[in-house]
Design a protein around this motif. Structure first.
Motif, short mmCIF file in Angstrom:
data_model
loop_
_atom_site.label_atom_id
_atom_site.label_comp_id
_atom_site.label_asym_id
_atom_site.label_seq_id
_atom_site.Cartn_x
_atom_site.Cartn_y
_atom_site.Cartn_z
N ALA A 87 -41.78 74.37 -52.06
CA ALA A 87 -41.43 75.44 -52.41
C ALA A 87 -42.29 76.18 -53.25
CB ALA A 87 -39.88 75.54 -52.84
N VAL A 88 -43.25 75.66 -54.06
CA VAL A 88 -44.18 76.23 -54.78
C VAL A 88 -45.73 76.23 -54.63
CG1 VAL A 88 -42.51 76.20 -56.89
CG2 VAL A 88 -43.94 74.66 -56.51
N LEU A 89 -46.02 75.26 -53.73
CA LEU A 89 -47.31 75.12 -53.17
C LEU A 89 -47.33 75.44 -51.84
CD1 LEU A 89 -47.91 71.53 -54.81
CD2 LEU A 89 -49.09 73.39 -55.39
N HIS A 90 -48.62 75.94 -51.30
CA HIS A 90 -48.55 76.50 -49.94
C HIS A 90 -50.06 76.01 -49.48
CE1 HIS A 90 -45.42 79.06 -51.27
NE2 HIS A 90 -46.05 79.34 -52.34
N GLY A 91 -50.33 75.81 -48.27
CA GLY A 91 -51.25 75.57 -47.86
C GLY A 91 -51.32 74.26 -46.93
N ASP A 92 -52.25 73.57 -46.74
CA ASP A 92 -52.31 72.70 -45.83
C ASP A 92 -51.36 71.41 -45.79
OD1 ASP A 92 -53.43 70.24 -44.17
OD2 ASP A 92 -55.16 69.90 -45.48
N ARG A 93 -50.44 71.44 -44.83
CA ARG A 93 -49.30 70.83 -44.85
C ARG A 93 -49.46 69.26 -45.03
NH1 ARG A 93 -44.88 72.17 -46.37
NH2 ARG A 93 -43.49 70.69 -45.72
N SER A 94 -50.68 68.64 -44.55
CA SER A 94 -51.09 67.19 -44.48
C SER A 94 -51.42 67.00 -46.19
CB SER A 94 -51.99 66.74 -43.77
OG SER A 94 -53.47 67.43 -44.07
N ALA A 95 -51.88 67.86 -46.72
CA ALA A 95 -52.17 67.74 -48.19
C ALA A 95 -51.01 67.82 -49.06
CB ALA A 95 -53.28 68.60 -48.76
N LEU A 96 -50.08 68.66 -48.70
CA LEU A 96 -48.95 69.01 -49.59
C LEU A 96 -47.79 67.92 -49.56
CD1 LEU A 96 -47.96 72.58 -48.19
CD2 LEU A 96 -48.30 71.92 -50.74
N GLU A 97 -47.80 66.99 -48.46
CA GLU A 97 -46.80 66.12 -48.42
C GLU A 97 -47.04 64.89 -49.61
OE1 GLU A 97 -44.78 62.97 -45.54
OE2 GLU A 97 -46.57 63.98 -44.74
N PRO A 98 -48.27 64.43 -49.72
CA PRO A 98 -48.26 63.40 -50.86
C PRO A 98 -48.13 64.19 -52.16
CG PRO A 98 -50.24 63.37 -49.23
CD PRO A 98 -49.26 64.49 -48.94
N LEU A 99 -48.17 65.55 -52.63
CA LEU A 99 -48.03 65.96 -53.68
C LEU A 99 -46.52 66.04 -53.88
CD1 LEU A 99 -50.61 68.77 -53.53
CD2 LEU A 99 -50.64 66.81 -55.24
N SER A 100 -45.75 66.19 -52.86
CA SER A 100 -44.23 66.23 -52.94
C SER A 100 -43.78 65.07 -53.43
CB SER A 100 -43.66 66.75 -51.78
OG SER A 100 -43.58 65.79 -50.59
N TRP A 101 -44.49 63.79 -53.04
CA TRP A 101 -44.13 62.60 -53.32
C TRP A 101 -44.16 62.37 -55.15
CZ3 TRP A 101 -47.17 59.85 -49.21
CH2 TRP A 101 -46.59 60.06 -48.00
N MET A 102 -45.02 63.02 -55.54
CA MET A 102 -45.48 62.89 -57.15
C MET A 102 -44.27 63.21 -57.77
SD MET A 102 -49.18 64.49 -57.46
CE MET A 102 -49.11 64.15 -59.25
N ARG A 103 -43.40 64.10 -57.40
CA ARG A 103 -42.17 64.49 -58.10
C ARG A 103 -41.35 63.29 -58.64
NH1 ARG A 103 -38.73 69.80 -58.07
NH2 ARG A 103 -36.86 69.19 -58.85
N SER A 104 -40.98 62.48 -57.54
CA SER A 104 -40.10 61.48 -58.03
C SER A 104 -40.85 60.36 -58.70
CB SER A 104 -39.57 60.84 -56.47
OG SER A 104 -40.53 60.45 -55.85
N GLY A 105 -42.01 60.30 -58.65
CA GLY A 105 -43.07 59.40 -59.53
C GLY A 105 -42.81 59.92 -60.95
N LEU A 106 -42.68 60.98 -60.95
CA LEU A 106 -42.89 61.64 -62.49
C LEU A 106 -41.63 61.94 -63.17
CD1 LEU A 106 -45.75 64.34 -61.92
CD2 LEU A 106 -45.80 62.05 -63.14
N LEU A 107 -40.57 61.97 -62.38
CA LEU A 107 -39.34 61.99 -63.15
C LEU A 107 -38.82 60.73 -63.83
CD1 LEU A 107 -37.38 63.63 -60.25
CD2 LEU A 107 -38.41 64.74 -62.38
N PRO A 108 -38.15 60.93 -65.00
CA PRO A 108 -37.88 59.79 -65.97
C PRO A 108 -36.73 59.11 -65.10
CG PRO A 108 -37.30 61.87 -66.95
CD PRO A 108 -37.90 62.12 -65.68
N ALA A 109 -36.81 57.87 -65.64
CA ALA A 109 -35.48 56.92 -64.78
C ALA A 109 -34.15 57.43 -65.51
CB ALA A 109 -36.00 55.40 -64.87
#
Length: 89
Positions: A66-88
């Protein structure tokens, strides 16, 4: 990093605009993030507003898609970072 765990190495440049004008270019590579001042164009294949992107990746507010715009193929891996950065929980 979540993207690397999914066998998709993260290799993208993100243009981040700042409220005070100008912005930054973030080069995101496996094991490395390089942040450099930008002249204000912030014209990477993926773009977003600095504060909104940082909040999103930290788990606050809307997701990266929702906050990043541009190349869809580049956006997808960035969206996975959120779950990896959230505290357990």
């Amino acid at each position: 990093m979540a993207a690397a765990r999914r066998n998709h190495p993260l290799d993208v440049t993100v243009g981040l605009t700042a409220n005070e004008g100008g912005g930054y270019m973030a080069s995101v590579r496996p094991g490395q993030v390089v942040l450099a001042p930008d002249d204000g164009s912030c014209d990477g294949p993926v773009r977003g507003e600095l504060v909104a992107v940082v909040d999103s990746l930290a788990g606050r507010g809307p997701g990266p898609d929702a906050v990043l715009h541009g190349d869809r193929s580049a956006l997808e891996p960035l969206s996975w970072m959120r779950s990896g950065l959230l505290p357990a929980s």
